[in-house]
Design a protein around this motif. Structure first.
Motif: not given
Length: 331
Positions: A60-61, A126-127, A116-117, A65-67
Motif C-alpha cells: 500500500t502507499p 493495495a497493489e 485483485a485489490p 500490506w499485512f492482513g
C-alpha cells in the motif's frame, strides 16, 4: 591462477568491515518444527500475513500490506486458492517495532495468481509490486520480511517435486522443508553464494565495470557465482581474472547481503592488484574503467556514469573504498 595470503602485505587492504546489521526478525527455527504450528497461528487471530504472487507482494502507499492471517486464509480458501494452490509459510516474529508491533507473528501466503485489490480481504489501495519498486519506502523490518518471503517463495515455486524420484513433495516445518512421500527424503531451501568485489589498483584507484552496450553509463563492482569446490577467495581471483584480466594479489571479506533474485547470497570483498590495465571479456563485462575518488564523484554528479543504488551491497562496497557517502545526481 593461484591465491596466496602472502601475495600482498596485509596493510594493502582496509582493516574495517561493513557494519553488521542486527536481525529484526526471529525466524524461530525451533518453533517451526512443531507439527501444526502454522495452522495454530492462522487460527489464533493474532498472527499477520503478507501475500506474494509471481515474485510480487501486496503493498500500500504506507508500505508492505499485512492482513489478519485467519480472515485472509479463510478468504483464500473460500476463493478456491487456499486448499491446494496457496501455501502458508512461517516467516518469524518481529523483534523491533515497525509497521507491525514488536513480537508479531508473521506468515507468508503465496498464491499462483495475483488477487485483485478490493476483493477478499485486500484493501482497494493495495497493489502488486516487486522488491526493487518499493524498497526505498520500507523500514528495516519490512525489508527483511520482503527479502525472506521472496527467497522462500521462489524456492517453493521451483522445487515442487522430489529431485530423486519426481514425486510431488509435501510442505513441512512451517514451510521450510519439503518431504518426498515416496522415499521420505527431505529437501531444504537453497542459497547460491556469489562474490562481489571492489578491486583497488596500485595507485589506489577503483576498478568498476558494466555489461550490456559498450556506451552504457552504468558502472558497478564486479561479481560472479562461486563454483563447486571453490573457496570464496579462489572465486574472487578467478572471476576478476576472467572478467577483466586483472590478477588479484590479496582480498579481504567485508560483509554480505541476501539478494533473493532468485536465491543469491552476495559475499562482499575488497581486493588489491598490481595491474593497472583492465581487459573486459566482452561478454559479461563490456567496459571497465579505473576511478580516483575525485573522478568517481565528479562522474556521478555530472551524469557521465551511474553507480549502484543504496539498496545494494555494491554501493556499500564502493562507498567503503571511497571513505564516505557518494552524492548522487539530483533529478
Amino acid at each position: 591462477m593461484s591465491y596466496t595470503e602472502s601475495a600482498a602485505p596485509a596493510n594493502h587492504l582496509m582493516e574495517t568491515v561493513l557494519p553488521v546489521r542486527p536481525a529484526v526478525v526471529d525466524r524461530g527455527s525451533g518453533v517451526r518444527l512443531k507439527p501444526g504450528m502454522v495452522e495454530d497461528l492462522i487460527g489464533s487471530g493474532t498472527a499477520k500475513a503478507m501475500v506474494i504472487s509471481q515474485r510480487k507482494a501486496l503493498v500500500t502507499p504506507r508500505g508492505l500490506w499485512f492482513g489478519d492471517a485467519r480472515t485472509l486464509w479463510q478468504d483464500l480458501s473460500g476463493a478456491g486458492a487456499g486448499a491446494g494452490a496457496a501455501t502458508a509459510i512461517y516467516l518469524g516474529t518481529t523483534l523491533v517495532p515497525s509497521s507491525l508491533p514488536e513480537g508479531t507473528a508473521v506468515l507468508l501466503f503465496t498464491v499462483p495468481e495475483p488477487l485483485a485489490p478490493g476483493t477478499s480481504s485486500v484493501p482497494e489501495d493495495a497493489e502488486w509490486a516487486g522488491f526493487r519498486e518499493v524498497a526505498g519506502r520500507l523500514d528495516a523490518c519490512d525489508t527483511a520480511l520482503f527479502i525472506e518471503a521472496s527467497a522462500i517463495s521462489n524456492w517453493h515455486a521451483t522445487h515442487t517435486h522430489c529431485p530423486q524420484c519426481g514425486t510431488p513433495t509435501h510442505v513441512e516445518a512451517g514451510g521450510w522443508v519439503r518431504r518426498c512421500p515416496a522415499d521420505n527424503s527431505e529437501h531444504y531451501p537453497r542459497t547460491d553464494p556469489a562474490i562481489i568485489v571492489t578491486v583497488v589498483g596500485p595507485d589506489g584507484r577503483l576498478l568498476l565495470g558494466g555489461g550490456g552496450p559498450a556506451d552504457a553509463r552504468n558502472y558497478s563492482t564486479l561479481a560472479g557465482f562461486v563454483e563447486p569446490g571453490e573457496s570464496l577467495e579462489q572465486a574472487v581471483v578467478r572471476e576478476i581474472g576472467e572478467e577483466v584480466g586483472v590478477r588479484v594479489t590479496a582480498c579481504q571479506y567485508l560483509g554480505s547481503q541476501s539478494w533473493p533474485f532468485p536465491a543469491s547470497l552476495m559475499l562482499g570483498f575488497t581486493a588489491t592488484t598490481d595491474d593497472s590495465v583492465a581487459k573486459p571479456d566482452g561478454v559479461e563485462v563490456t567496459r571497465a574503467r579505473w576511478f580516483s575518488r575525485e573522478e568517481l564523484q565528479a562522474a556521478v554528479l555530472s551524469g557521465e556514469i551511474t553507480i549502484s543504488t543504496r539498496l545494494s551491497i555494491a554501493r556499500s562496497l564502493i562507498e567503503h573504498w571511497y571513505g564516505g557517502v557518494i552524492e548522487d545526481l539530483q533529478p
